[in-house]
Design an enzyme around this catalytic site. Structure first.
Site, PDB file in Angstrom:
ATOM      1  N   CYS A 155       3.389   2.578  -1.265  1.00  0.00           N
ATOM      2  CA  CYS A 155       3.070   2.098   0.078  1.00  0.00           C
ATOM      3  C   CYS A 155       1.805   2.765   0.600  1.00  0.00           C
ATOM      4  O   CYS A 155       1.697   3.991   0.628  1.00  0.00           O
ATOM      5  CB  CYS A 155       4.241   2.360   1.011  1.00  0.00           C
ATOM      6  SG  CYS A 155       3.913   1.811   2.691  1.00  0.00           S
ATOM      7  N   CYS A 205       2.981   4.925   3.783  1.00  0.00           N
ATOM      8  CA  CYS A 205       3.876   6.098   3.764  1.00  0.00           C
ATOM      9  C   CYS A 205       4.109   6.659   2.361  1.00  0.00           C
ATOM     10  O   CYS A 205       4.834   7.636   2.212  1.00  0.00           O
ATOM     11  CB  CYS A 205       5.216   5.733   4.381  1.00  0.00           C
ATOM     12  SG  CYS A 205       6.277   4.762   3.289  1.00  0.00           S
ATOM     13  N   CYS A 243       8.223  -2.311   2.006  1.00  0.00           N
ATOM     14  CA  CYS A 243       8.465  -0.887   1.774  1.00  0.00           C
ATOM     15  C   CYS A 243       9.779  -0.506   2.435  1.00  0.00           C
ATOM     16  O   CYS A 243       9.887  -0.543   3.663  1.00  0.00           O
ATOM     17  CB  CYS A 243       7.323  -0.042   2.340  1.00  0.00           C
ATOM     18  SG  CYS A 243       7.681   1.724   2.243  1.00  0.00           S
ATOM     19  N   CYS A 275       9.267   2.671   5.116  1.00  0.00           N
ATOM     20  CA  CYS A 275       8.674   2.608   6.461  1.00  0.00           C
ATOM     21  C   CYS A 275       8.709   1.210   7.076  1.00  0.00           C
ATOM     22  O   CYS A 275       8.356   1.029   8.234  1.00  0.00           O
ATOM     23  CB  CYS A 275       7.238   3.118   6.439  1.00  0.00           C
ATOM     24  SG  CYS A 275       6.062   1.975   5.690  1.00  0.00           S
ATOM     25  N   ASP A 279     -18.024   1.707 -18.094  1.00  0.00           N
ATOM     26  CA  ASP A 279     -16.749   2.218 -18.602  1.00  0.00           C
ATOM     27  C   ASP A 279     -15.912   1.018 -19.045  1.00  0.00           C
ATOM     28  O   ASP A 279     -15.519   0.190 -18.227  1.00  0.00           O
ATOM     29  CB  ASP A 279     -16.043   2.970 -17.471  1.00  0.00           C
ATOM     30  CG  ASP A 279     -14.719   3.563 -17.902  1.00  0.00           C
ATOM     31  OD1 ASP A 279     -14.338   3.404 -19.078  1.00  0.00           O
ATOM     32  OD2 ASP A 279     -14.062   4.187 -17.051  1.00  0.00           O
TER      33      ASP A 279
END
Lengths: 241, 468
Positions: free
Chosen positions: B221, B224, B243, B246, B375
């Site tokens: 999340c 949170c 979530c 929260c 990369d």
């Protein structure tokens, strides 16, 4: 023979194609008819270190690092430290490598305490060290390790550990002392992702052999056809040196 | 006295703008003469002469800005068609010109020498890192933020960093209507500080029957650090997230897909709700990820004030962008070019390709130049194992590019038989080998590889003549 691999924090530390290292170890064991299991141990999962022969920990993002530090406050930190002291084999890359040290100090002075399993520390730097690089492998100086580094932390080794290699081209630990990575007991730690093991098959085999010998006392790895691996390795080496 | 002084200043400003404009055009013409398009030079020099040039030229142009990791080009093409069908006089920038220099050059080309706009509307796709400055200069009426995925970590850094760049751009155009992807837990946080209207779009159902294995770029999340749960996942970290810790969760979308009816190799049929009414919509491009692009375009269209019926019509006949499933024929062999650039985008391409049930050949061209991503470790996060699972459907695999050897090795570890692979580093020979295939060929180049291939195809095969 059988190796049980534990992939630590695959949910958090998986940023730079680290999955490639797991794929590589798994395949190179399977091609030799050695059994292998890979168990994922994420944040919140308990770790029974005795179940595993080889630990892998990869690199991550700053955001996820906070979740990780919370998780490492618990019993897991002790389990990882004991496993290292007992001589279990471990490969740690980039963020996972830094995490094994004493602390990370950001360039504006904020300090985050890490595991302290290896005698080293890292200091943040405003400029990132990015690019393909190559170093001589300390365990076998005939091997030149090619990889890609991308870190803003400068890592300094204490007297309790030795470098995993000597820089030939690129920054390495800190861009100052020519060292790259760290070796301690059976821990192999490096900034190299990209992924490290597939195009450095000799490093992969040495790590596998170390883990097998710890478990079985003696181990021989049969040779494999590494034409594709060598071609990838040499193509990058030719560009750098 | 003061009046004359002010007027002098004004003339001086206009002169500066005029010189910048003319210089930009001249450099561009000269570069074209030498066959070198697509560089940042004209815009860069023009901005050096007049740093407010883009801002000046953007006055009187109503713009829609499109940013985010994936889908910018295709979404922009869709929106362009929507605006054309709605009767607007519209210009747009090319994918390769999505930094402030390229966007400035685009505005220059669409202005009179006096600096007045020739067309009244613009659809501008913008690089995430450049969005802050561009947004400030062009003050778009509508901003579309598609998604945030891991992309070119060597250049952009972390996903949350990219998100911060987009947030800064939105803050620079506080009056713009914000169209955001409700299924992206990172993107929806952009609504937190939005002062103007927010239009959410999303897909209410899973897209694929079978999906590639992929890593979520946002498992925790953003508010949170709790672990998200999902009612369903469309792909990547997109879907019906919430979530439990929260309570942060997916926002109900305003424009959304309720059903994927048919997913063909030429187009996709869905049912989409726009402005409260459900429509059968044909999206004139295959690939599940284009469903999101269509939703984004529809949201932008409604925010711009276009009728839903016009939007639906436009989605059915727009043409795809540069390297986005472009179809062409070389010596009788059908080829499609699909840009691959980051793990999520590449996984979505594989989601499409691995569901093809006819014999095909693939070609992957992996470059690691600056514009690709120096990369290339992202190839290990792509589920190329799906290619091996295609078995006999996949007849051949041609590899090229600056990192062809590494790509071949990646595929070896994905269990693709080494005997099926061939490295051909020369573009001409590569296309010749592909043209000998009696099966359709899907070319998957990274960005600079696509530019090179396209240039060669145009020159050698007069590609434009049979380009769809």
């Amino acid at each position: 023979m059988k190796l049980n691999i534990c992939h630590l924090y695959p949910d958090l530390l998986n940023l730079y194609g680290d999955q490639g290292n797991i794929i590589c170890m798994k395949k190179r064991l399977e091609w030799r008819h050695i059994d292998v299991t890979v168990t994922l141990c994420g944040a919140g999962d308990p770790l029974n270190a005795g179940d595993y022969d080889l630990f892998f920990i990869g690199g991550g993002q700053d955001f996820e690092q906070e979740v990780l530090l919370d998780d490492l406050k618990g019993a897991k930190a002790q389990a990882v430290k004991s496993a290292i002291e007992d001589g279990k084999t471990m490969l740690a890359i980039c963020g996972g490598y830094q995490m094994l040290g004493h602390y990370y100090k950001t360039w504006d002075g904020k300090q985050m305490d890490y595991l302290g399993a290896l005698d080293l520390y890292t200091e943040g730097h405003p400029e990132r060290m990015i690019g393909n690089y190559v170093y001589t492998f300390a365990d076998d100086p005939s091997v030149k390790v090619v990889g890609f580094e991308n870190h803003s932390g400068k890592t300094y080794l204490g007297s309790g550990v030795s470098p995993m290699g000597t820089m030939l081209k690129g920054y390495g630990n800190n861009g100052e002392d020519g060292t790259e990575g760290a070796r301690y007991k059976n821990v192999f730690a490096t900034y190299s992702h990209g992924a490290l093991l597939p195009k450095n098959p000799k490093v992969c085999d040495l790590i596998l052999k170390t883990a097998l010998e710890y478990k079985y006392g003696h181990a021989e790895l049969s040779p494999l056809d590494d034409a594709a691996e060598t071609a990838a390795h040499d193509a990058m080496l030719g560009r750098l040196l | 006295m003061s009046f004359i002084h002010k007027s002098d200043k004004l003339t001086c400003m206009r002169l500066r703008t005029f010189i910048a404009l003319v210089t930009c055009r001249m450099i561009r013409r000269i570069l074209h003469l030498f066959g070198r398009g697509g560089t940042n030079l004209p815009g860069t020099v023009a901005l050096r002469i007049d740093k407010n040039l883009l801002k000046t030229l953007a006055e009187g142009v109503t713009a829609i800005a499109v940013t985010g990791t994936n889908g910018k080009t295709t979404t922009s093409h869709m929106i362009e068609q929507i605006l054309i069908d709605a009767g607007y006089d519209v210009f747009t920038n090319r994918a390769g010109a999505n930094l402030i220099s390229g966007i400035t050059a685009t505005y220059v080309e669409n202005a009179t020498l006096g600096g007045r706009p020739i067309k009244s509307a613009a659809v501008i796709e913008c690089d995430e890192a450049a969005f802050g400055a561009v947004s400030e200069a062009i003050s778009p009426k509508v901003i579309v933020a598609t998604n945030v995925f891991r992309d070119q970590l060597d250049r952009y850094g972390e996903v949350t960093h990219t998100l911060g760049k987009i947030r800064a751009g939105i803050a620079n155009s506080p009056k713009a209507t914000l169209c955001i992807n409700a299924d992206d837990s990172l993107i929806t946080t952009l609504a937190d500080n939005a002062e103007a209207e927010v239009v959410y779009y999303g897909v209410n159902v899973p897209i694929y029957k079978k999906r590639v294995h992929e890593i979520s770029d946002a498992p925790y999340c953003v508010r949170c650090h709790g672990i998200y749960r999902y009612d369903y996942v469309t792909f990547g970290h997109l879907g019906g997230f919430y979530c439990p810790n929260c309570g942060y969760k997916r926002h109900e979308p305003d424009v959304f897909v309720t059903e994927t009816v048919a997913m063909g190799s030429e187009n996709t049929d869905v049912r989409m709700v726009i402005a409260g009414r459900e429509y059968p919509v044909r999206i004139n491009l295959p690939g599940g990820y284009n469903i999101y692009n269509a939703c984004a375009a529809a949201a932008a269209g409604t925010a711009f004030g276009v009728e839903a019926e016009t939007i639906v019509h436009a989605l059915g006949h727009f043409t795809g962008g540069f390297g986005r499933m472009e179809k062409f024929t070389v010596d009788g062999t059908e080829m499609r070019m699909i840009l691959i650039k980051n793990p999520t985008a590449c996984n979505q391409v594989l989601n499409f390709l691995s569901n093809i049930e006819e014999p095909v050949a693939f070609s992957i061209v992996l470059n690691d130049r600056d514009a690709d991503s120096t990369d290339i470790s992202w190839i290990w996060d792509v589920d190329f194992e799906q290619i091996a699972k295609m078995g006999d459907h996949l007849k051949a695999l041609y590899l090229s590019g600056t990192r062809a050897e590494e790509m071949a090795m990646r595929l070896k570890y994905a269990d693709v038989p080494v005997g099926k692979m061939k490295i051909i580093k020369d573009d001409v020979k590569l296309i010749e080998a592909c043209a000998e295939s009696s099966y359709p060929v899907y070319l998957m180049p990274t960005y600079t590889a696509m530019i090179d291939l396209r240039r060669m195809l145009t020159k050698r095969y007069g590609l434009k003549a049979f380009w769809h």
